[in-house]
Structures are given as C-alpha cells and as structure tokens.
Design a protein around this motif. Structure first.
Motif, short mmCIF file in Angstrom:
data_model
loop_
_atom_site.label_atom_id
_atom_site.label_comp_id
_atom_site.label_asym_id
_atom_site.label_seq_id
_atom_site.Cartn_x
_atom_site.Cartn_y
_atom_site.Cartn_z
N GLU A 195 0.80 -1.22 0.00
CA GLU A 195 0.00 0.00 0.00
C GLU A 195 0.84 1.28 0.00
N ASP A 216 -3.77 6.47 -8.49
CA ASP A 216 -3.15 7.35 -7.50
C ASP A 216 -2.83 8.74 -8.04
N ARG A 263 -5.43 8.71 -0.51
CA ARG A 263 -6.41 8.06 -1.40
C ARG A 263 -7.81 8.21 -0.82
N ILE A 311 -9.69 2.81 -1.94
CA ILE A 311 -8.70 1.86 -2.42
C ILE A 311 -9.35 0.48 -2.51
N LYS A 331 -8.89 -3.29 -2.85
CA LYS A 331 -7.80 -4.27 -2.71
C LYS A 331 -8.40 -5.64 -2.45
N ILE A 336 -3.43 -4.40 -4.76
CA ILE A 336 -4.25 -3.21 -4.98
C ILE A 336 -4.82 -3.26 -6.40
N THR A 392 -7.10 2.78 -7.10
CA THR A 392 -7.36 3.74 -6.01
C THR A 392 -8.12 4.95 -6.54
N ASN A 393 -8.65 5.71 -5.61
CA ASN A 393 -9.41 6.93 -5.94
C ASN A 393 -10.53 6.66 -6.93
N SER A 428 -14.51 -0.82 0.33
CA SER A 428 -13.56 0.14 -0.24
C SER A 428 -14.18 1.53 -0.40
#
Ligand SMILES: Nc1nc2c(ncn2[C@@H]2O[C@H](COP(=O)(O)OP(=O)(O)OP(=O)(O)O)[C@@H](O)[C@H]2O)c(=O)[nH]1
Ligand SMILES: [Mg+2]
Ligand SMILES: [Zn+2]
Length: 355
Positions: free
Chosen positions: A62, A69, A89, A92, A94, A106, A109-110, A139
């Motif tokens: 992470e 990202d 973030r 995320i 995962k 992962i 993200t975002n 998430s």
C-alpha cells in the motif's frame, strides 16, 4: 487539459497546499509496469520511478503507487519523472492475492464507482456478485452491476436474470447490455459523470475491455476471443490502465479476476447483507451463529421465507471466510512480533558482548 479532467479534487489541492507541495508537478498514475509507473499530468505522460526514500520507508504494497493514485513528482526530462509522494487516497480497492498468505493486491485507487461486469452465460453467479459487492462497500466505492452478452439470450431470459439479482441485491443499479448490439449503452452512458472515476471489475472474458473500447470510440484495449471450447478465459488484459472518455468520465480497465478473496471487510458484509445483519441484532444470544440457536431472528425470518436462502448461505460462507482471514492476519502479526523479539534479543546480546 486541466487536473480536474483527470479527476483532481479540492481535497487533493488542499492537501497539496497544506504539505507545501507547490513546487512539485501533480499527476495521476494511469498504468503500472513492474515498479515503473506511467503518470499523466496536464502537460503529458511520463515514465516514472519512486524516490529511494519512498522505497526504503515502504512497509507494504500500500505504500507503493497504484493505478488511480495522485502523486507529486519532479520531471527529469520530457519523458521521465520521479515520484516523491503519493497523495491520500479517497478509496482503495484491494483484495487478497491468490495463493499468497495475507498478501494484499491493490486493484485501483481513488475510485468513485465500480462496474461489476458479469456475462449472462456461464459466468453468471449471484454469490460471486455478492463477493464483489463486499469488495466495493469495504472500499467505499459505489457498485453498479452490468450484465453483459445479453445478445446470447432472449429478452425474457434477460428480464428473468435481472429480476433474480434484484430479489437478492437491493439498492444497486442493474444494467443489462450487449457489446455486440450496444443495447443498454444509453443507460451506461447516463451513469458516467465528468471527472468521476469508474473501474471495471469481473472475470476474464466478460467483455470489460470491449465495453471500454466501445465507450471510448477507439480500440484502446486489446480484446480477444477466448477459447470457446473450454471457456477458461485466457486473460487478455494484462495490466490495469486508466483512460479518459470524451464525456469526461475516467475509466480503469482491469485484468479479469479469477478469485475475489475477502480481505479487509470493514462494513462490506454489513452493507451487502444489510437485511440479515439487521435481523441478527435481534437474536437472543449476542454470539449467535444463526445456524441452530433458539431465539435466532435470522433463522426465524428464513423459515418464514422473508430472506433468501441462497443469500443466507452465502452470508454464512462470507462470515467464515472473513473470520479465517482475520485469524491468519492475527497469527502473522504474532509471528512477526515474536520474530521481532528474537531479533531484538539477538541485538541486545550482541551489544552486551560488544560492550
Ligand atoms: N456475444 C458477445 N460477445 C462479447 C460481448 N462482449 C464481449 N464479447 C466477446 O468476449 C470476448 C472477451 O472480451 P474482452 O472485452 O476481451 O473481455 P475482458 O473482460 O476484457 O477479459 P480480460 O481482459 O481477460 O479480463 C471477446 O471475444 C469479445 O468479442 C457481448 O456483449 N456479446
Ligand atoms: Mg480486458
Ligand atoms: Zn441468530
């Protein structure tokens, strides 16, 4: 192009100001190739590496960049740059990597929304849909269910499948589409907002990349006919990639997932199995397992036909999997701790010998 076109937000700008990152360029990771990251900024695309400091202070996966990202970077030339910091973030996604003990992978993200894609043919499976829902909810990503390949069945069958999902899964949009006829595309397009990030999740061969290519109007992602005889789903997409649609939506394609391991499920189970979890608060025993106890509200509702039996069984299975994951994590921590102690003792003894 503005940073907002890439999904940049006020929160990120505030973080940038608060942390005196004005002298860095800001960009978004759009692809990853073995510790090399392609970062898109308002001026171009850069191949990047992380600073040695980031690498040496990283405690786990992470702490490394991932697709989606936002990063602060310095450009070296028109093609190469160095990443100094990963901005916080907002979400995320995962999962537990297959075969690796507790190792986390992962996905992206975002992310604001996830399209959970399932094909109406052999791939269709509501238990697996619920797994993806747990993944999304834990998430903090809003799920949208996409049923693909509806051209392979008739309209009545499509309605029947949609109804079956809606009977079990509440409060999640279900959109039936065909990438062949482009039926249902209007509904998908309506879901996609400018500046929001969407990721495509689902098994290999369900048509994620085909959907993305069709929405973007060009062949960005490689797609291929999978071996029809075995339907094993040779993976076509080999890595994650982020693209921007003409209407401003941001899409992240993913390789198909073979297994969706339940990892960190904070609230994921509770939201997915909302009705069952609510009932469980009324059980007579606080440690009720909802399998045989007297005064179990879940069993009572089940017997009255108020909750779906298949969903109930999947809930129990997911609970067991969650418990198993948590105990392996706890065990690993214990091992790490005793290993840490051993090192410490060793160092102490060594130091005592030295002085
Ligand atoms: N009949 C039919 N075939 C489709 C549809 N969508 C995709 N396909 C076919 O299914 C195969 C796999 O499509 P992809 O888009 O590569 O699937 P994917 O989900 O990206 O697969 P991975 O990248 O391996 O995860 C291709 O041969 C597509 O032409 C559809 O709606 N109907
Ligand atoms: Mg693909
Ligand atoms: Zn109970």
């Amino acid at each position: 192009m503005t940073p907002e076109d890439l999904g940049y937000t006020k929160n990120l700008e505030k973080f940038r100001a608060d942390n005196h990152l004005e002298n860095f360029e800001i960009g978004r990771v759009i692809a990853e190739h073995k510790e090399r990251y392609i970062v898109k900024t308002t001026t171009g695309e850069f191949e990047t590496e992380i600073t040695g400091n980031l690498r040496f202070t990283a405690r786990g996966r992470e702490d490394f960049p991932a697709v989606g990202d936002w990063v602060a970077l310095t450009t070296v030339d028109s093609e190469f740059a160095i990443i100094h910091k990963i901005l916080p973030r907002s979400s995320i996604i995962k999962r537990q990597a297959v075969g690796q003990f507790g190792e986390i992978q992962i996905i992206a993200t975002n992310i604001d929304y996830a399209f959970i894609v399932q094909a109406v043919d052999r791939d269709f499976n509501i238990n697996r849909l619920e797994r993806y829902l747990i993944l999304c909810y834990s998430s903090r990503v809003s799920p949208i269910i996409v049923l693909s390949k509806t051209d392979l069945i008739n309209d009545l069958q499509t309605i029947e499948i949609t109804d079956r999902i809606k009977a079990r899964v509440k409060n999640v949009p279900v959109i039936a589409i065909s990438n062949e006829t482009q039926n249902g595309y209007e509904a998908i397009r309506k879901c996609i907002e400018k500046g929001k990030t969407y990721c495509l999740l689902g098994s290999s061969g369900v048509g994620k990349s085909t959907l993305l290519n069709n929405l973007s109007g060009c062949m960005l992602m490689k797609t291929d006919t999978i071996s029809k005889s075995t339907n094993k789903g040779r993976h076509i997409t080999s890595h994650r990639e982020l693209i921007i649609l003409e209407n401003g939506g941001i899409l992240i394609d993913n390789p198909g997932m073979r297994e969706v391991g339940i990892a960190d499920t904070t609230n994921g189970l509770e939201i997915t199995f909302d009705a069952i979890v609510r009932l469980s608060h009324h059980c007579k025993f606080t440690d009720c397992t909802h399998t045989s106890e007297m005064g179990c509200s879940v069993l009572e509702a089940l017997n009255k036909g108020e909750i779906d039996r298949a969903s109930y069984e999947n809930y129990l299975k997911m609970e067991r999997e969650k418990a198993h994951f948590e105990s392996t994590v706890a065990e690993r921590r214990k091992k790490d701790k005793s290993f840490g102690k051993m090192i410490k003792n060793y160092m102490k003894n060594r130091n005592e010998e030295l002085y």
